[in-house]
Write an enzyme that holds these catalytic residues in place. Structure first.
Site, PDB file in Angstrom:
ATOM      1  N   ASP A 146       0.844  -1.307   0.101  1.00  0.00           N
ATOM      2  CA  ASP A 146       0.178   0.001   0.037  1.00  0.00           C
ATOM      3  C   ASP A 146       1.015   1.320  -0.138  1.00  0.00           C
ATOM      4  O   ASP A 146       1.756   1.529   0.972  1.00  0.00           O
ATOM      5  CB  ASP A 146      -0.773   0.062   1.137  1.00  0.00           C
ATOM      6  N   LYS A 209      -7.234   3.374  -2.922  1.00  0.00           N
ATOM      7  CA  LYS A 209      -7.672   3.253  -1.720  1.00  0.00           C
ATOM      8  C   LYS A 209      -7.802   4.454  -1.224  1.00  0.00           C
ATOM      9  O   LYS A 209      -6.978   5.544  -1.739  1.00  0.00           O
ATOM     10  CB  LYS A 209      -6.478   2.583  -0.934  1.00  0.00           C
ATOM     11  N   LYS A 245     -10.645   0.012  -2.077  1.00  0.00           N
ATOM     12  CA  LYS A 245     -10.503   0.130  -0.371  1.00  0.00           C
ATOM     13  C   LYS A 245     -10.736   1.286   0.180  1.00  0.00           C
ATOM     14  O   LYS A 245      -9.700   2.251   0.108  1.00  0.00           O
ATOM     15  CB  LYS A 245      -8.877  -0.578  -0.187  1.00  0.00           C
TER      16      LYS A 245
END
Length: 300
Positions: A146, A209, A245
């Site tokens: 991430d 995300k 996400k």
């Protein structure tokens, strides 16, 4: 120079394929209507069990230590024996220096190791450091990475540098999933969120995300709506499915149901599993577990 011009044109072409003049007011109205009319039908035990299985169980604290991360991972190991009727969380998310700790401790299958990397949470470091940190996390066992976009670079309009950084990090990840965090609270407008989503996807993001959870303004349903619309447009154009996400500020079961509903209504049932939908949180795990079981539980 000519090569740089060609690269620039590529990013401009990517943005031109989409309508980026997204109205904040219109998004707010559509999200409010969606929440009012659709969330209630998703308030079921089955949906809550699925949401639990989509959690990236996260510990990103300054106080994290080898001992605390081992204890954190052991809870995931114990989960199946304690709750045999439920599927486990999707992943454990830690700082990259703890990837090996999780790798050495994790005993259950179908739980991935996710690492925040590349100068998380500010993304303010040298690209060489970002690449090295990502590579080291993968070598230590990370299945997923991430990263945060270079927000200042995006806001100053230097899309070429922004995209080349993501591409370089994705090249290190290879088949490992790269989740690209937009930090939507810092982007402020729906138009900026749309542009950042497009550029991240075209640069190799496997997931987009919302947030790091380290800024005051974290995930919002409005940001989720814009991001999911962009994922749908890209899928309609290419047939490639990008994951979504939300993370940061997911404090209640209701919050999770709202994000589930947005994904369901915009992207459809095909996205409703943990290969394409994740929730970045630790707080939510106990709340969902308590809701599913009908009693207050503090397992994690």
């Amino acid at each position: 120079m000519g090569n740089n011009e060609a690269e620039k044109t590529k990013y401009e072409i990517a943005l031109e394929k989409h309508n980026t003049a997204t109205s904040d007011k219109e998004v707010k109205e559509k999200v409010a209507q969606l929440i009012e009319t659709k969330v209630v039908e998703n308030n079921t035990p089955e949906v809550k069990k699925l949401l639990f299985n989509c959690i990236d169980l996260t510990t990103l604290n300054s106080t994290d230590s080898v001992e605390s991360v081992i204890a954190f991972t052991e809870k995931v190991n114990q989960f199946e024996a304690e709750f045999p009727d439920l599927k486990n969380v999707a992943a454990i998310c830690v700082y990259p220096n703890f990837a090996k700790t999780v790798y050495d401790t994790l005993e259950v299958e179908n739980v991935n190791i996710a690492c925040v990397s590349a100068g998380f949470p500010s993304s303010q470091t040298f690209i060489e450091i970002k690449v090295a940190e990502t590579n080291l996390a993968i070598l230590d066992g990370a299945d997923e990475i991430d990263i945060v976009i270079s927000i200042g670079t995006f806001l100053s309009g230097d899309y070429e540098t922004l995209c080349e950084e993501i591409q370089e990090i994705k090249a290190v990840c290879k088949e490992k999933h790269l989740k690209v965090i937009l930090e939507t609270g810092a982007l402020e407008t729906a138009a900026n969120i749309k542009k950042a989503s497009i550029l991240s996807i075209y640069s190799g993001a496997d997931f987009i995300k919302t947030s790091t959870g380290k800024m005051q303004s974290a995930a919002t349903p409005e940001a989720a709506w814009v991001m999911c619309q962009t994922i749908k447009e890209y899928y309609d154009e290419t047939g490639i499915k990008i994951g979504f996400k939300p993370a940061g500020g997911i404090n209640t079961v209701q919050d999770a149901l709202v994000y589930y509903t947005i994904v369901k209504e915009i992207l459809g049932e095909e996205w409703l599993h943990n290969e394409l939908f994740r929730l970045g949180t630790s707080r939510l795990a106990n709340l969902l577990l308590s809701d599913i079981k009908g009693e207050e539980l503090k397992f994690f």
